[in-house]
Structure formats: structure tokens, C-alpha cells
Motif scaffolding. Structure first.
Motif, PDB file in Angstrom:
ATOM      1  N   PHE A 162      27.639  28.023  22.611  1.00  0.00           N
ATOM      2  CA  PHE A 162      28.819  28.804  22.950  1.00  0.00           C
ATOM      3  C   PHE A 162      30.107  28.331  22.286  1.00  0.00           C
ATOM      4  N   LEU A 163      30.040  27.324  21.419  1.00  0.00           N
ATOM      5  CA  LEU A 163      31.254  26.910  20.717  1.00  0.00           C
ATOM      6  C   LEU A 163      31.644  27.973  19.684  1.00  0.00           C
ATOM      7  N   PRO A 164      32.939  28.158  19.444  1.00  0.00           N
ATOM      8  CA  PRO A 164      33.366  29.167  18.451  1.00  0.00           C
ATOM      9  C   PRO A 164      32.717  28.976  17.084  1.00  0.00           C
ATOM     10  N   GLN A 165      32.519  27.738  16.672  1.00  0.00           N
ATOM     11  CA  GLN A 165      31.915  27.505  15.350  1.00  0.00           C
ATOM     12  C   GLN A 165      30.434  27.875  15.306  1.00  0.00           C
ATOM     13  N   ASP A 166      29.843  28.127  16.458  1.00  0.00           N
ATOM     14  CA  ASP A 166      28.433  28.527  16.506  1.00  0.00           C
ATOM     15  C   ASP A 166      28.257  30.018  16.784  1.00  0.00           C
ATOM     16  N   GLN A 167      29.316  30.785  16.626  1.00  0.00           N
ATOM     17  CA  GLN A 167      29.264  32.189  17.022  1.00  0.00           C
ATOM     18  C   GLN A 167      28.307  33.025  16.164  1.00  0.00           C
ATOM     19  N   GLY A 168      27.893  32.496  15.026  1.00  0.00           N
ATOM     20  CA  GLY A 168      26.924  33.224  14.218  1.00  0.00           C
ATOM     21  C   GLY A 168      25.491  33.062  14.670  1.00  0.00           C
ATOM     22  N   PHE A 169      25.267  32.174  15.658  1.00  0.00           N
ATOM     23  CA  PHE A 169      23.885  31.871  16.051  1.00  0.00           C
ATOM     24  C   PHE A 169      23.167  33.071  16.656  1.00  0.00           C
ATOM     25  N   PHE A 170      23.795  33.745  17.614  1.00  0.00           N
ATOM     26  CA  PHE A 170      23.093  34.842  18.289  1.00  0.00           C
ATOM     27  C   PHE A 170      22.819  36.024  17.363  1.00  0.00           C
ATOM     28  N   PRO A 171      23.750  36.416  16.479  1.00  0.00           N
ATOM     29  CA  PRO A 171      23.387  37.444  15.501  1.00  0.00           C
ATOM     30  C   PRO A 171      22.234  37.012  14.599  1.00  0.00           C
ATOM     31  N   PHE A 172      22.213  35.744  14.196  1.00  0.00           N
ATOM     32  CA  PHE A 172      21.107  35.227  13.380  1.00  0.00           C
ATOM     33  C   PHE A 172      19.791  35.297  14.163  1.00  0.00           C
ATOM     34  N   LEU A 173      19.837  34.898  15.424  1.00  0.00           N
ATOM     35  CA  LEU A 173      18.636  34.912  16.264  1.00  0.00           C
ATOM     36  C   LEU A 173      18.081  36.322  16.389  1.00  0.00           C
ATOM     37  N   GLY A 174      18.952  37.267  16.687  1.00  0.00           N
ATOM     38  CA  GLY A 174      18.511  38.635  16.864  1.00  0.00           C
ATOM     39  C   GLY A 174      17.966  39.266  15.601  1.00  0.00           C
ATOM     40  N   SER A 186       9.543  26.193  19.554  1.00  0.00           N
ATOM     41  CA  SER A 186      10.406  26.484  20.700  1.00  0.00           C
ATOM     42  C   SER A 186      11.863  26.610  20.261  1.00  0.00           C
ATOM     43  N   ALA A 187      12.790  26.190  21.132  1.00  0.00           N
ATOM     44  CA  ALA A 187      14.217  26.394  20.848  1.00  0.00           C
ATOM     45  C   ALA A 187      14.674  25.599  19.641  1.00  0.00           C
ATOM     46  N   SER A 188      14.028  24.487  19.352  1.00  0.00           N
ATOM     47  CA  SER A 188      14.414  23.728  18.158  1.00  0.00           C
ATOM     48  C   SER A 188      14.132  24.527  16.890  1.00  0.00           C
ATOM     49  N   ALA A 189      13.151  25.423  16.942  1.00  0.00           N
ATOM     50  CA  ALA A 189      12.858  26.272  15.784  1.00  0.00           C
ATOM     51  C   ALA A 189      14.041  27.179  15.475  1.00  0.00           C
ATOM     52  N   PHE A 190      14.630  27.771  16.515  1.00  0.00           N
ATOM     53  CA  PHE A 190      15.789  28.651  16.325  1.00  0.00           C
ATOM     54  C   PHE A 190      16.961  27.883  15.706  1.00  0.00           C
ATOM     55  N   TRP A 191      17.279  26.750  16.336  1.00  0.00           N
ATOM     56  CA  TRP A 191      18.468  26.000  15.930  1.00  0.00           C
ATOM     57  C   TRP A 191      18.294  25.415  14.524  1.00  0.00           C
ATOM     58  N   VAL A 222      23.108  19.707  24.325  1.00  0.00           N
ATOM     59  CA  VAL A 222      21.817  20.061  23.749  1.00  0.00           C
ATOM     60  C   VAL A 222      21.769  21.547  23.421  1.00  0.00           C
ATOM     61  N   ALA A 223      21.535  21.842  22.136  1.00  0.00           N
ATOM     62  CA  ALA A 223      21.466  23.225  21.650  1.00  0.00           C
ATOM     63  C   ALA A 223      20.051  23.620  21.262  1.00  0.00           C
ATOM     64  N   GLY A 224      19.169  22.644  21.147  1.00  0.00           N
ATOM     65  CA  GLY A 224      17.782  22.921  20.795  1.00  0.00           C
ATOM     66  C   GLY A 224      16.958  21.664  20.964  1.00  0.00           C
ATOM     67  N   GLU A 225      15.714  21.812  21.341  1.00  0.00           N
ATOM     68  CA  GLU A 225      14.817  20.670  21.436  1.00  0.00           C
ATOM     69  C   GLU A 225      13.386  21.179  21.390  1.00  0.00           C
TER      70      GLU A 225
END
Length: 440
Positions: free
Chosen positions: A249-261, A118-123, A100-103
Motif C-alpha cells: 500500500f505504499l505510494p511507490q508500490d502503486q503499480g503492483f495491483f495493476p501488474f498483478l491483474g 505463492s505471494a512471493s511469486a507475485f512480488w 512483509v509484502a511477499g513470502e
């Protein structure tokens, strides 16, 4: 200040665990004041009267365009059959590993417009950005005020001037409160019937004042920060960044945290790990929908991110969501150590921790590790410390006795006896027939 996690490596290793342990817990004002009456009185509200709780700090994203539904179907495990405007669902979003990455709540506003919080908005926003589909996303500034408890229907009908008992569970419609446009969503995060009102953030004080005035004769209470998460605990609603860690935390999702910030103000709510568990691999503290108790939201009638992994997980041994009831004598021993000479045990904060963090304590049976106990909380109604826990199937039987290892790595340890109980711990009344209370 916009917060951004910066990983040099996104590996499933102890380095990620160390990062999570070193990150200081965030302090998010969240639900308003720490207390409005007192946290014990407020905890009784969803059993005896009703509360108004402010979830307006949650992020709200609108997705629109010809491909909005196509995008959401590609990232949600839920079925979209018969999902028409005016309906909502608990949307579950996974990474490629089926974790689960967002809900969060997903509301269909029109044929090509959706809102999610909530977290589903980010994802969802991140996936929209990456998808190349004809869909746009934007953060919208809304309020989200929950009214829940035995008196909720009476209060909400009084303040809206409408009959609301015809609104089915997880349906919503537009109406007015004190002249302000709101959407009334029937749900029940406390495990009791209730509504969540959504509207423009500029109208929040007007709407809140009207609800409080309407609820005065019914004994309405304002829900403060110290006790708000107890209803999630009693009703078994695992919450990301609190009861479990989102899987980003998967390598293919490494752009998520820069996008979030770059796009959201997270308000200090970041991945933080505390507790006695010392995992070898971050996968140990990531969960599939099945492990979190959301298996019924996984429907294989469409293709979605993580589907292959979840199809395999159906037939594999899994962890089960349960409630652990702490032995009260052992809890008292923790506090007693504060009044004795020598080292004391880690403090067990009640009713809940003051700062946002994911708590993961090791659970043992006869000295062997059998699962994870999440953020504990004290229920004044049940007079027990409880925790949502994720145990090996063989140890998840109701009434089974286990032990929780209490104490952060390097600190004094105590084994807390605990009994496996149902999740939800409190009877689920969300779908019960809604009734209007008569007052003297």
C-alpha cells in the motif's frame, strides 16, 4: 477472469480500511474437495499417519538470467551465503517500510535459475519487471503435492523407489514417480517431517494416484479444503491473505495491483478484511518479519528493500507472534446465541472459514487494546479453537489471560477469554530424524 485492485489513492488512511472491508471474500477451491473422508479424520492424519495435500493452485514463477540472484538478494531479507542449487529457503520480501509484502518457498534450480511460489511469486515478478536488471520471469504451470506426517518417509520412499532420509531439511532433488519427473523438497508445513513434490501440471493425476496407492497400507488421507489451514495454525505458519495482510500500500508500490491483474489469475484471493478490529491506519494491520515470528530470516549481510526500516525495528518495541487458546465455554455461548431469541453473535465457522479473508479481532487486557487475533480455527486433535495472534511484548507471556473482542463493527459484541500459548502450539517435528515405519 483476471482480478485487479484499483485504488484512486494509496494513502495510509481509513479509506483503505473501508475498501478492504467492502471487498467480498474470495472463494478459491484450493486444496481440492471440501472433505475427502471428513475434516476431523483428516486433521488427525499429520499426527497419526500422513496426508497428501494439493497446493497446486499456488502460483509458480521462474526467474532466470545473469542478474536473477542479484534481484532476489535485493528484495529478500534472507542471506544468500551457501545458497547453492538443490537448496530452498523460506524467502521473506518486504516493502520499503520493512513490512512483509511477499513470502514463500524459494528454490535454486541452477546457478542462474530460481523458482518461487505463492505471494512471493507475485512480488518477485513485479520487482523483476521494475528493476531494469537482466532477469526474466515467467509463470510456470506445476503441481505441488505435499506428503507429511509420521508415515511420510515410508510412503515417499515406496512411491519413488529411492532412499530419501539423506535429503536434508529445505533441500530437494530430482527423481521419478510413476515415470514422471518430480522434485522432492523436504519440508513440513504441518510441523511434521514430509516432502513436497513439484512437477509438470500435466502429470498431477498420475503422480497423485501413485502416492495414494503407495500410502494405502499406511493409512494416508487426502487433505480437504475445510481443514487444510489447521496445520498452518497449529504449526504457527502465518499465511498471507489469511492470517495477515500483505503490505502493498505504499505510494511507490502503486503499480503492483495493476501488474498483478494484468499478469496473474488470482482465483478470487484478494485483500479482504474482517473481524472486530477498527484500525485508524492500515499500518496497524501490516507486519514486519519480527512480528510474524520470522526474525531469524532477516540477515544484514546484504542490501535489500526495507533494510533501513528493519535495522531500526530491531531495537524498537514490537508485537510478538503467539497462539491464543479460546475459552471453550465462551465459544459455546456464541453457538448458543443462535438458538435464543433476539440478536445472535457472529458465527464462528469451524474448522475454518470457507472463504479467503484476513481476520483481525481486537485483543484487550483490562479493557485496553493490546494486539490483534487473526483467523480462528478449530483443532480437533487439541479440542480447542485457536488463533495466531500478534500481541504487545508486555502481554505476550505464556499463560497470560486476555480477551478477544468478537463481532464485526456494528454487530453485537462478546468478549472471549483467551490464554496466551506458544507458537507453534503443536511441537515442531519438521527437523526430526526421519524414520521408516514397519507395517504388519
Amino acid at each position: 477472469m483476471r482480478a485487479c485492485l484499483k485504488w484512486e489513492e494509496t494513502r495510509m488512511s481509513k479509506e483503505v480500511i473501508q475498501f478492504l472491508r467492502m471487498t467480498p471474500p474470495g472463494y478459491h477451491p484450493g486444496f481440492g474437495g471440501p472433505e475427502f473422508t471428513d475434516w476431523m479424520d483428516e486433521q488427525m492424519s499429520w499426527k497419526t499417519t500422513a496426508y497428501i495435500g494439493d497446493w497446486s493452485f499456488l502460483w509458480d514463477v521462474e526467474l532466470s538470467g545473469p542478474d536473477a540472484e542479484k534481484l532476489l538478494k535485493s528484495i529478500c531479507t534472507n542471506s544468500f551465503e551457501n545458497f547453492t542449487p538443490g537448496k530452498a529457503k523460506h524467502a521473506i520480501m518486504c516493502n520499503d517500510a520493512g513490512q512483509v509484502a511477499g513470502e514463500g518457498v524459494l528454490m535454486r534450480m541452477s546457478d542462474d535459475t530460481f523458482r518461487t511460489q505463492s505471494a512471493s511469486a507475485f512480488w518477485a515478478a513485479y520487482q523483476a519487471e521494475e528493476s531494469g536488471l537482466d532477469v526474466k520471469w515467467r509463470e510456470i504451470k506445476t503441481f505441488q503435492l505435499q506428503v507429511s506426517g509420521p508415515a511420510a518417509l515410508s510412503i515417499c520412499q515406496k512411491v519413488t523407489g529411492e532412499t530419501l532420509d539423506d535429503i536434508k531439511f529445505m533441500h530437494f532433488r530430482e527423481m521419478k514417480i510413476a515415470g514422471c519427473t518430480v522434485y522432492a523438497l523436504r519440508q513440513g508445513m504441518a510441523g511434521e517431517p514430509g516432502f513436497e513434490f513439484h512437477g509438470d501440471e500435466a502429470d498431477i493425476e498420475t503422480v497423485r494416484a501413485a502416492i495414494l496407492e503407495a500410502g494405502e497400507e499406511f493409512g494416508i488421507r487426502r487433505l480437504g479444503r475445510r481443514t487444510a489451514m489447521i496445520n498452518h495454525l497449529e504449526a504457527a505458519f502465518p499465511t498471507g491473505a489469511w492470517h495477515y495482510l500483505m503490505a502493498h500500500f505504499l505510494p511507490q508500490d502503486q503499480g503492483f495491483f495493476p501488474f498483478l491483474g494484468a499478469n496473474f489469475d488470482t482465483g478470487g484471493v484478494l485483500p479482504v478484511l474482517r473481524g472486530s478490529l477498527e484500525p485508524e491506519d492500515v499500518n496497524e494491520i501490516l507486519f514486519t518479519p519480527y512480528e510474524l515470528g520470522w526474525g531469524k530470516m532477516v540477515k544484514f549481510d546484504h542490501d535489500f528493500k526495507g533494510r533501513d526500516a528493519l535495522e531500526k525495528a530491531v531495537n524498537e518495541p514490537s508485537r510478538c507472534r503467539v497462539t491464543l487458546e479460546f475459552n471453550s465455554e465462551d465459544v459455546v455461548d456464541i453457538y448458543a446465541s443462535l438458538f435464543q431469541e433476539g440478536e445472535h453473535y457472529d458465527y464462528l465457522d469451524i474448522p475454518t472459514p470457507h472463504r479467503w479473508m484476513v481476520w483481525a479481532d481486537e485483543v484487550q487486557k483490562d479493557g485496553a487494546k493490546v494486539g490483534i487475533s487473526s483467523t480462528p480455527g478449530y483443532s480437533y486433535y487439541f479440542r480447542k479453537v485457536l488463533a495466531l495472534a500478534f500481541l504487545d511484548e508486555t502481554q505476550a507471556g505464556i499463560g497470560n489471560e486476555v480477551e478477544i473482542v468478537w463481532g464485526a463493527p456494528g454487530h453485537p459484541k462478546k468478549l472471549i477469554r483467551a490464554k496466551v500459548c506458544p507458537a507453534p502450539y503443536k511441537q515442531d517435528n519438521r527437523r526430526a530424524e526421519m524414520k521408516t515405519l514397519e507395517t504388519a
